[in-house]
Design a protein around this motif. Sequence first.
Motif, PDB file in Angstrom:
ATOM      1  N   GLU A 283      -1.573  -4.200  -5.586  1.00 17.09           N
ATOM      2  CA  GLU A 283      -1.057  -4.028  -4.215  1.00 17.09           C
ATOM      3  C   GLU A 283      -1.146  -2.568  -3.765  1.00 17.09           C
ATOM      4  OE1 GLU A 283       3.261  -4.134  -1.949  1.00 17.09           O
ATOM      5  OE2 GLU A 283       2.990  -5.355  -3.749  1.00 17.09           O
ATOM      6  N   LEU A 284      -0.810  -1.652  -4.644  1.00 14.65           N
ATOM      7  CA  LEU A 284      -0.752  -0.237  -4.277  1.00 14.65           C
ATOM      8  C   LEU A 284      -2.102   0.482  -4.331  1.00 14.65           C
ATOM      9  CD1 LEU A 284       2.522   0.847  -6.119  1.00 14.65           C
ATOM     10  CD2 LEU A 284       2.222   0.415  -3.658  1.00 14.65           C
ATOM     11  N   TYR A 285      -2.983   0.077  -5.254  1.00 10.34           N
ATOM     12  CA  TYR A 285      -4.136   0.921  -5.555  1.00 10.34           C
ATOM     13  C   TYR A 285      -5.512   0.286  -5.412  1.00 10.34           C
ATOM     14  CZ  TYR A 285      -0.365   3.715  -7.487  1.00 10.34           C
ATOM     15  OH  TYR A 285       0.801   4.433  -7.635  1.00 10.34           O
ATOM     16  N   VAL A 286      -5.599  -1.019  -5.166  1.00 15.28           N
ATOM     17  CA  VAL A 286      -6.903  -1.678  -5.128  1.00 15.28           C
ATOM     18  C   VAL A 286      -7.330  -1.944  -3.690  1.00 15.28           C
ATOM     19  CG1 VAL A 286      -8.168  -3.774  -5.784  1.00 15.28           C
ATOM     20  CG2 VAL A 286      -6.668  -2.647  -7.430  1.00 15.28           C
ATOM     21  N   GLY A 287      -8.643  -1.808  -3.452  1.00 17.40           N
ATOM     22  CA  GLY A 287      -9.206  -2.028  -2.123  1.00 17.40           C
ATOM     23  C   GLY A 287      -9.480  -3.490  -1.846  1.00 17.40           C
ATOM     24  N   ASP A 288     -10.420  -3.735  -0.935  1.00 16.94           N
ATOM     25  CA  ASP A 288     -10.723  -5.089  -0.474  1.00 16.94           C
ATOM     26  C   ASP A 288     -11.408  -5.951  -1.527  1.00 16.94           C
ATOM     27  OD1 ASP A 288      -9.591  -4.538   1.968  1.00 16.94           O
ATOM     28  OD2 ASP A 288     -11.490  -3.946   2.887  1.00 16.94           O
ATOM     29  N   GLU A 289     -11.986  -5.310  -2.540  1.00 13.09           N
ATOM     30  CA  GLU A 289     -12.636  -6.055  -3.619  1.00 13.09           C
ATOM     31  C   GLU A 289     -12.288  -5.386  -4.936  1.00 13.09           C
ATOM     32  OE1 GLU A 289     -16.923  -5.828  -3.448  1.00 13.09           O
ATOM     33  OE2 GLU A 289     -16.906  -3.683  -3.168  1.00 13.09           O
ATOM     34  N   TYR A 290     -12.502  -6.106  -6.033  1.00 15.62           N
ATOM     35  CA  TYR A 290     -12.309  -5.518  -7.349  1.00 15.62           C
ATOM     36  C   TYR A 290     -13.369  -6.107  -8.258  1.00 15.62           C
ATOM     37  CZ  TYR A 290     -10.064  -3.626 -11.518  1.00 15.62           C
ATOM     38  OH  TYR A 290      -9.807  -2.941 -12.674  1.00 15.62           O
TER      39      TYR A 290
END
Length: 131
Positions: A33-40
Amino acid sequence: MTYSNNMNLEQNKKNAVDFYRTAYEGNPAKAVELYVGDEYIQHNPDVANGTQGFIDYFERMQKEYPEKSIAFVRVIAEGDLVALHTHQTWPGNDQYVTMDFFRFDDNGKIVEHWDAIQQIPETSANPNTMY
């Protein structure tokens, strides 16, 4: 955002450490929630692609190995990449050196991950640590 700016490199380094520590210590959903963008995009073959695969893996590790610990030995940033060199200790004093690489998007969010993990042997052909 330009990645030649040292502020961005320092922030990405801090975010990579906070992301990994938060997940490793048992709250991967918060880390995402805090650190990941639109994809991983995940390159570790033991972890499913995407954020849910990441969350599932770290929740399982926390449930099975709640006493594990991690120390961040080195954090290096260049361009849109951050590398973490860590020392992990698992139950039974099972120790590992890991190297994780994270790619950040233009918004300073993590969007890709690679890693390499090596168990620390009981004996070594040289007197140097692995970190």
